[in-house]
Design a protein around this motif. Structure first.
Motif, PDB file in Angstrom:
ATOM      1  N   LEU A 220       0.764  -1.307  -0.007  1.00  0.00           N
ATOM      2  CA  LEU A 220       0.196  -0.046  -0.104  1.00  0.00           C
ATOM      3  C   LEU A 220       1.026   1.170   0.098  1.00  0.00           C
ATOM      4  N   PRO A 221       0.307   2.330  -0.553  1.00  0.00           N
ATOM      5  CA  PRO A 221       1.315   3.622  -0.642  1.00  0.00           C
ATOM      6  C   PRO A 221       1.449   4.162   0.729  1.00  0.00           C
ATOM      7  N   PRO A 222       2.551   5.072   1.175  1.00  0.00           N
ATOM      8  CA  PRO A 222       2.537   5.555   2.541  1.00  0.00           C
ATOM      9  C   PRO A 222       1.358   6.255   3.280  1.00  0.00           C
ATOM     10  N   VAL A 223       0.438   6.879   2.176  1.00  0.00           N
ATOM     11  CA  VAL A 223      -0.617   7.578   2.830  1.00  0.00           C
ATOM     12  C   VAL A 223      -1.637   6.807   3.285  1.00  0.00           C
ATOM     13  N   LEU A 224      -1.487   5.548   2.929  1.00  0.00           N
ATOM     14  CA  LEU A 224      -2.610   4.524   3.317  1.00  0.00           C
ATOM     15  C   LEU A 224      -2.060   3.704   4.604  1.00  0.00           C
ATOM     16  N   ASN A 225      -0.962   3.673   5.018  1.00  0.00           N
ATOM     17  CA  ASN A 225      -0.043   3.012   5.975  1.00  0.00           C
ATOM     18  C   ASN A 225       0.003   3.828   7.324  1.00  0.00           C
ATOM     19  N   LEU A 226       0.088   3.039   8.273  1.00  0.00           N
ATOM     20  CA  LEU A 226       0.145   3.753   9.800  1.00  0.00           C
ATOM     21  C   LEU A 226       1.647   4.415  10.087  1.00  0.00           C
ATOM     22  N   THR A 227       2.717   3.738   9.264  1.00  0.00           N
ATOM     23  CA  THR A 227       4.113   3.964   9.444  1.00  0.00           C
ATOM     24  C   THR A 227       4.516   4.401   8.222  1.00  0.00           C
ATOM     25  N   VAL A 228       5.511   5.290   8.034  1.00  0.00           N
ATOM     26  CA  VAL A 228       6.193   5.736   6.953  1.00  0.00           C
ATOM     27  C   VAL A 228       7.832   5.600   6.974  1.00  0.00           C
ATOM     28  N   ALA A 229       8.360   4.805   6.285  1.00  0.00           N
ATOM     29  CA  ALA A 229       9.655   4.239   6.216  1.00  0.00           C
ATOM     30  C   ALA A 229      10.552   5.122   5.127  1.00  0.00           C
ATOM     31  N   ILE A 230      11.639   5.833   5.435  1.00  0.00           N
ATOM     32  CA  ILE A 230      12.467   6.575   4.603  1.00  0.00           C
ATOM     33  C   ILE A 230      13.866   6.040   4.600  1.00  0.00           C
ATOM     34  N   HIS A 231      14.321   5.691   3.301  1.00  0.00           N
ATOM     35  CA  HIS A 231      15.658   5.132   3.061  1.00  0.00           C
ATOM     36  C   HIS A 231      16.364   6.124   2.332  1.00  0.00           C
ATOM     37  N   ALA A 232      17.496   6.713   2.641  1.00  0.00           N
ATOM     38  CA  ALA A 232      18.219   7.651   1.836  1.00  0.00           C
ATOM     39  C   ALA A 232      19.692   7.413   2.231  1.00  0.00           C
ATOM     40  N   ARG A 233      20.740   7.873   1.377  1.00  0.00           N
ATOM     41  CA  ARG A 233      22.011   7.540   1.223  1.00  0.00           C
ATOM     42  C   ARG A 233      22.834   8.891   1.154  1.00  0.00           C
ATOM     43  N   SER A 234      23.781   9.017   1.699  1.00  0.00           N
ATOM     44  CA  SER A 234      24.756  10.125   1.738  1.00  0.00           C
ATOM     45  C   SER A 234      25.211  10.542  -0.063  1.00  0.00           C
ATOM     46  N   ARG A 235      24.917  11.539  -0.205  1.00  0.00           N
ATOM     47  CA  ARG A 235      25.351  12.064  -1.439  1.00  0.00           C
ATOM     48  C   ARG A 235      26.731  12.068  -1.764  1.00  0.00           C
ATOM     49  N   ILE A 236      27.326  11.692  -3.037  1.00  0.00           N
ATOM     50  CA  ILE A 236      28.809  11.358  -3.244  1.00  0.00           C
ATOM     51  C   ILE A 236      29.218  12.868  -3.923  1.00  0.00           C
ATOM     52  N   THR A 237      30.121  13.231  -3.074  1.00  0.00           N
ATOM     53  CA  THR A 237      30.826  14.464  -3.302  1.00  0.00           C
ATOM     54  C   THR A 237      31.963  14.653  -4.608  1.00  0.00           C
ATOM     55  N   SER A 238      32.153  15.798  -4.864  1.00  0.00           N
ATOM     56  CA  SER A 238      32.904  15.820  -5.968  1.00  0.00           C
ATOM     57  C   SER A 238      34.433  15.366  -5.698  1.00  0.00           C
ATOM     58  N   VAL A 239      34.697  15.358  -4.278  1.00  0.00           N
ATOM     59  CA  VAL A 239      35.841  14.881  -3.822  1.00  0.00           C
ATOM     60  C   VAL A 239      35.841  13.418  -3.797  1.00  0.00           C
ATOM     61  N   GLU A 240      34.927  12.697  -3.516  1.00  0.00           N
ATOM     62  CA  GLU A 240      34.974  11.347  -3.622  1.00  0.00           C
ATOM     63  C   GLU A 240      34.765  10.919  -4.964  1.00  0.00           C
ATOM     64  N   LEU A 241      34.254  11.571  -5.951  1.00  0.00           N
ATOM     65  CA  LEU A 241      34.436  11.283  -7.437  1.00  0.00           C
ATOM     66  C   LEU A 241      35.844  11.325  -7.992  1.00  0.00           C
TER      67      LEU A 241
END
Length: 243
Positions: A220-241
């Motif tokens: 079900l979409p988040p709006v129809l759920n009791l809880t919302v789970a967010i997954h994200a990741r650190s952005r790759i910087t120009s130095v790392e590239l």
């Protein structure tokens, strides 16, 4: 003695009061465990905000170094310290301010989790917390928060009123606006008026947003759920590239 009794009452209320309630509250731990396994997330250096008694540690691979931060309102942090007193790889810090994150070096954690905590943070401190998490994290971020708007909220509040709960802080007007997603018309007070969509935007501003899912029913979409789970990741910087 009072704190121990409060901890027992809290855990019993969430995890031992009927199968449905246990299923709902265990869903966030199951989600995190599954996500870490499925995405092969590096949890060697793990930071958790709102760790309470360290329950999440029972569901994930054991980190080489773990830091749990909590306000210790009901004494959960005291229990965590007691349970892991002989494990030097687990550190528990009592804190009510993002300033405590300043003590950690940049990119010092490979994973960050916060379960059912960001709705309790003062809106004026949210950006400061996310800025510091962005600084100290070089890896994956996992956050779960309750859905406090839309049809799910309306159903929850109607059920509470039917069963006679008198602790509902919403006025009828606020309940109407929250049910249609007009959260700017609802006064904030912890859960009340919390808008997960705004948090998603704040995270997206600082991290690479991977997914926003509803739990416990991910189909079900988040709006129809009791809880919302967010997954994200650190952005790759120009130095790392360049490296």
């Amino acid at each position: 003695m009072t704190q121990k009794r409060n901890i027992a009452d809290y855990n019993s209320r969430l995890f031992n009061t009927g199968r449905i309630r246990r299923f709902y509250h265990m869903a966030r731990f199951d989600f995190v465990a599954d996500l870490i396994k499925r995405r092969k997330i590096n949890v060697e250096q793990f930071l958790e905000l709102g760790c309470f008694d360290g329950r999440l540690l029972q569901h994930i691979p054991q980190p080489d170094h773990y830091v749990g931060i909590d306000a210790n309102v009901e004494g959960g942090l005291d229990l965590a310290k007691k349970n892991y007193i002989d494990d030097s790889s687990k550190v528990f810090i009592e804190s009510l301010s993002p300033e405590n994150l300043l003590t950690f070096e940049s990119d010092s954690f490979s994973a960050f989790a916060s379960l059912e905590t960001f709705e309790h943070i003062d809106p004026d401190q949210l950006d400061a917390y996310l800025d510091e998490v962005s600084r100290v994290l070089n890896g994956d971020l996992i956050i779960t928060v309750p859905n406090e708007k839309g049809p799910v909220l309306l159903v929850k509040k109607l059920v509470k009123r039917i069963i006679g709960s008198r602790s509902d802080p919403y006025s009828l007007a606020e309940l109407f606006y929250a049910s249609i997603g007009r959260m700017e018309r609802v006064a904030r007070r912890e859960h009340k008026g919390f808008d997960y969509s705004r948090l998603v935007d704040q995270i997206d501003h600082r991290f690479e947003l991977i997914s926003v899912k509803g739990i416990p029913f991910q189909w079900l979409p988040p709006v129809l759920n009791l809880t919302v789970a967010i997954h994200a990741r650190s952005r790759i910087t120009s130095v790392e590239l360049d490296g």
